[in-house]
Design a protein around this motif. Sequence first.
Motif, PDB file in Angstrom:
ATOM      1  N   ASP A 296       0.155   1.955   0.398  1.00 36.33           N
ATOM      2  CA  ASP A 296       0.763   0.997  -0.178  1.00 36.33           C
ATOM      3  C   ASP A 296       2.374   1.026   0.239  1.00 36.33           C
ATOM      4  N   ALA A 297       3.052  -0.173  -0.234  1.00 27.94           N
ATOM      5  CA  ALA A 297       4.263  -0.450   0.558  1.00 27.94           C
ATOM      6  C   ALA A 297       5.284   0.588   0.377  1.00 27.94           C
ATOM      7  N   ASP A 298       5.185   1.146  -0.831  1.00 25.56           N
ATOM      8  CA  ASP A 298       6.228   2.379  -1.387  1.00 25.56           C
ATOM      9  C   ASP A 298       5.760   3.578  -0.469  1.00 25.56           C
ATOM     10  N   THR A 299       4.422   3.900  -0.574  1.00 29.57           N
ATOM     11  CA  THR A 299       4.044   5.033   0.312  1.00 29.57           C
ATOM     12  C   THR A 299       4.295   5.078   1.552  1.00 29.57           C
ATOM     13  N   PHE A 300       4.086   3.805   2.079  1.00 29.38           N
ATOM     14  CA  PHE A 300       4.290   3.531   3.592  1.00 29.38           C
ATOM     15  C   PHE A 300       5.625   3.974   3.774  1.00 29.38           C
ATOM     16  N   GLU A 301       6.762   3.293   3.145  1.00 26.30           N
ATOM     17  CA  GLU A 301       8.179   3.651   3.625  1.00 26.30           C
ATOM     18  C   GLU A 301       8.470   5.093   3.226  1.00 26.30           C
ATOM     19  N   ARG A 302       8.020   5.865   2.443  1.00 25.53           N
ATOM     20  CA  ARG A 302       8.231   7.148   2.131  1.00 25.53           C
ATOM     21  C   ARG A 302       7.440   7.997   3.413  1.00 25.53           C
ATOM     22  N   VAL A 303       6.355   7.726   3.830  1.00 27.71           N
ATOM     23  CA  VAL A 303       5.639   8.263   5.196  1.00 27.71           C
ATOM     24  C   VAL A 303       6.708   8.165   6.274  1.00 27.71           C
ATOM     25  N   ARG A 304       7.132   6.892   6.548  1.00 27.85           N
ATOM     26  CA  ARG A 304       7.755   6.392   7.526  1.00 27.85           C
ATOM     27  C   ARG A 304       9.242   7.357   7.429  1.00 27.85           C
ATOM     28  N   GLN A 305      10.085   7.241   6.365  1.00 23.84           N
ATOM     29  CA  GLN A 305      11.220   8.194   6.279  1.00 23.84           C
ATOM     30  C   GLN A 305      10.970   9.513   6.565  1.00 23.84           C
TER      31      GLN A 305
END
Length: 280
Positions: free
Chosen positions: A245-254
Amino acid sequence: MISQTVTNVMHSDEAKTKAAMAYNAAADHFDHPVSSFWHRFGRRTIERLDLQPGERVLDVCSGSGGSALPAAVRVGADGAVVAVDLAGRLIDLARAKAEDQRLNNIEFRVDDMLALGYPDHSFDAVVCVFGIFFVPDMSEAVRELWRMVKPGGRLAITTWGPNLFEPANGAFWESIAGECPDLHRAFNPWDRISEPDGLRQMLAEAGVHEVDILAESGAHPLNGPEDWWKIAMGSGYRGTLEQLDADTFERVRQGNLSRLLEQRVAEIETNVIYALATKD
């Protein structure tokens, strides 16, 4: 035996579906300049084949044309290239490039390389760059490709060597493991043939015994962590990222980019193995 055959077919179908999904999604970043290695290694594969004008070539797992387009240039107007991939969006990219280059000797197919329906000995050369490892039974796939090679023709298989994209690859999977342990993958499909001996053994199981294998070490420069993320978005990693999901995606990216920044990663490993066999 029948039960095992059905299981193998199911695994094969699942692998094809996942590969098509991942690379159709990755098409929006696949040809980004930071991922220039796709075309560099495709051209290198074609150079080793020494194609001649008028020859007929089958290029499977052709992506956006990294090997199919230079093959079409080599064989000329009297030759022909068939470019095949499961990902229709990548084939669309390749077709657009062929039109820009006015290459009229390429046929594009969105299809399964194991079910193309060509007769025995249909091609002077059959090429598969960074694709054979997506098939659960690689030897079966090679047997099918080898069947279509004419006597005196060539088969070129190019695959990844060890430590692909390290240290960025390890940082990526660490970030995934921290957020979604069920999606973490410790084994990559190309690991089975990432050394010359393993590749040679797999080819021998397919009946391809006299093989010229060349292992080349390489590194791909990164201007910064964001370059790596563009590579991940335009490659097989996209299949995992699409499940977030969008939030998890961003945490993985960061998390991934922070690790690379801390380690001051300026390049990633791109070791490649080229196999070339001539049919007696």
